[in-house]
Design a protein around this motif. Structure first.
Motif, PDB file in Angstrom:
ATOM      1  N   ASP A 146       5.356  31.036  -7.489  1.00 47.64           N
ATOM      2  CA  ASP A 146       6.258  29.893  -7.334  1.00 47.64           C
ATOM      3  C   ASP A 146       7.336  29.862  -8.409  1.00 47.64           C
ATOM      4  O   ASP A 146       8.501  29.554  -8.119  1.00 47.64           O
ATOM      5  CB  ASP A 146       5.463  28.581  -7.365  1.00 47.64           C
ATOM      6  CG  ASP A 146       4.591  28.422  -6.137  1.00 47.64           C
ATOM      7  OD1 ASP A 146       4.866  29.092  -5.125  1.00 47.64           O
ATOM      8  OD2 ASP A 146       3.621  27.633  -6.198  1.00 47.64           O
ATOM      9  N   ASP A 147       6.974  30.144  -9.674  1.00 43.27           N
ATOM     10  CA  ASP A 147       7.960  30.045 -10.734  1.00 43.27           C
ATOM     11  C   ASP A 147       9.043  31.112 -10.597  1.00 43.27           C
ATOM     12  O   ASP A 147      10.227  30.853 -10.830  1.00 43.27           O
ATOM     13  CB  ASP A 147       7.282  30.139 -12.105  1.00 43.27           C
ATOM     14  CG  ASP A 147       6.457  31.412 -12.251  1.00 43.27           C
ATOM     15  OD1 ASP A 147       6.089  32.003 -11.216  1.00 43.27           O
ATOM     16  OD2 ASP A 147       6.182  31.803 -13.401  1.00 43.27           O
ATOM     17  N   GLU A 149      10.009  32.561  -7.745  1.00 43.00           N
ATOM     18  CA  GLU A 149      10.819  32.240  -6.572  1.00 43.00           C
ATOM     19  C   GLU A 149      11.759  31.070  -6.865  1.00 43.00           C
ATOM     20  O   GLU A 149      12.916  31.051  -6.426  1.00 43.00           O
ATOM     21  CB  GLU A 149       9.906  31.902  -5.391  1.00 43.00           C
ATOM     22  CG  GLU A 149      10.643  31.512  -4.111  1.00 43.00           C
ATOM     23  CD  GLU A 149      11.527  32.620  -3.581  1.00 43.00           C
ATOM     24  OE1 GLU A 149      12.444  32.314  -2.791  1.00 43.00           O
ATOM     25  OE2 GLU A 149      11.319  33.799  -3.947  1.00 43.00           O
TER      26      GLU A 149
END
Length: 450
Positions: A146-147, A149
């Motif tokens: 997530d980080d 992206e």
């Protein structure tokens, strides 16, 4: 702009430099060495976010009627016309496409990778162009984490066009102290790539992979020199004021700050766990005398500080001590709350509320027995009245005693654990004393039989 991340420039000034250069230019070149690394992307995402916030803040202020009037007064008819056109454009676009994805606020970003090692003289220009495009696609490709992206989404949402150029090393000769600037000493491959890069930037005929160099635009309208000066003054004022922007910090400092805060939360949880079980909201919590409460509080303090010291190991010592002082202050506040909760369980607090009902019940019991002793038993009216009075007094003090027993149960039930412990200790001591006495009275070798 000047080189970023040197030994003299603070993170705040670096953010301002990068943010202002992005705001004022239509073509931002991000110069990196060897290859595009993840920290480069994270720093770029952070700095462009500062620029995006400045654009949003400037647009909000320009939408204000007072600001529009001031701008018309200060900037003349030209600024007034531009403001009206921008307002009309903004109004029409907001009415027609409120749900649409907002357009990126900045025009063009280009990564310039220096000292690239994967080019050689045998490669054609087209092969180099293809290699550069492929590398950029790999760098900005979607990621599962997530980080990672989020960083890429942030960059893509800020620029309309993103491209990449690569330059090989200019040659060891140019790194010597005696290098006099002669072009002949530069690596021919570097010269070839620089020429191609210059054509890519300035020559619209050869810039086929990206739009040509264009004027700075805001709200899709090209800016004149006078308008750009007004925007620059507004942006510089915003960065100088700093009220609209969070404080820029290094990644290490941001990580250390988060780690210290987490350590503080864990320490407070450890403190609450000890105090809750002893005198807080736990089902086994009970009233503690002053000495025992102080001992439990001391043990909880030590547990909290040990937990914090074990976790808060990152960053500057001064920053850790600041958070530790905040922890001590919060622990003191919690200690006062637990002291109030413990004091509310004190069975001897407000004893007058128990003494008065017990005194009334005792008086009623005494009057009832006096009445029973002095009243006649002949069936007269006086005897009947005395019997009714005795019955009423009996019910009255029985009710008081029942209510007091219920109150004592809920008030003293926290003491049952301590009383039980005392009784167990006394019983154990009695058994040990009895066993010792029996052992002392028994002769060696047991009981002798005749």
């Amino acid at each position: 702009t000047q080189g970023l991340f040197d030994n003299e420039t603070t993170m705040g000034l670096t953010s301002c430099i990068f943010g202002l250069s992005t705001l004022m230019s239509s073509y931002q070149i991000y110069n990196v060495s060897n290859r595009i690394q993840e920290d480069h992307l994270q720093q770029l995402a952070l700095f462009t976010e500062y620029g995006r916030m400045a654009v949003a803040a400037q647009q909000q202020s320009s939408c204000s009627p007072a600001a529009a009037a001031a701008a018309a007064k200060n900037n003349g008819a030209s600024a007034e016309t531009t403001a009206a056109r921008d307002a009309a454009s903004s109004s029409s676009s907001s009415d027609g496409a409120k749900a649409a994805t907002p357009e990126p606020p900045f025009q063009r970003l280009e990564f310039l990778v220096r000292d690239w090692t994967e080019f050689d003289e045998s490669m054609s220009d087209d092969a180099m162009e293809e290699a550069m495009a492929t590398y950029l696609d790999e760098v900005l490709a979607s990621r599962a984490a997530d980080d990672l992206e989020f960083t890429r989404e942030q960059i893509r949402s800020c620029f309309r066009t993103i491209s990449c150029r690569m330059l090989p090393h200019p040659g060891l000769a140019v790194t010597k102290l005696r290098y006099d600037g002669a072009v002949a000493a530069i690596d021919p491959l570097f010269v070839r790539c620089v020429r191609r890069f210059a054509e890519h930037v300035f020559d619209t005929a050869s810039a086929t992979d990206a739009p040509p160099l264009e004027a700075k635009r805001i709200n899709r309208e090209p800016l004149t020199a006078a308008q750009l000066a007004n925007y620059v003054r507004a942006y510089v004022g915003m960065f100088a004021d700093g009220a609209r922007f969070p404080q820029a910090t290094t990644m290490l400092e941001a990580t250390a700050t988060a780690n210290n805060r987490n350590a503080k939360e864990l320490a407070l949880d450890a403190y609450n766990a000890v105090m809750d079980r002893a005198c807080g909201t736990h089902r086994d919590a009970a009233f503690l005398p002053a000495g025992e409460f102080a001992e439990v509080a001391r043990r909880a303090d030590a547990t909290a500080l040990e937990t914090f010291d074990a976790k808060a190991t990152m960053g500057r010592r001064a920053a850790i001590l600041d958070v530790k002082r905040d922890l001590v202050a919060d622990v003191d506040k919690l200690k006062k709350q637990y002291a109030l909760m413990n004091d509310a369980r004190n069975p001897f607090k407000n004893a007058e509320f128990y003494v008065l009902p017990l005194g009334v019940a005792t008086l009623s019991w005494f009057v009832r027995h006096v009445t029973d002793a002095v009243c006649p038993e002949d069936g007269s009216f006086l005897a009947s009245t005395c019997n009714r009075a005795e019955h009423a007094l009996h019910q009255f003090y029985t009710l008081i005693i029942f209510l007091m027993l219920v109150t004592f149960y809920f008030k003293f039930k926290g003491m049952f654990k301590h009383v039980n412990a005392i009784l167990k200790a006394a019983w154990t001591a009695s058994l040990e004393a009895a066993s010792a006495q029996v052992a002392a009275s028994t002769p060696p070798g047991g009981v002798k039989r005749d």
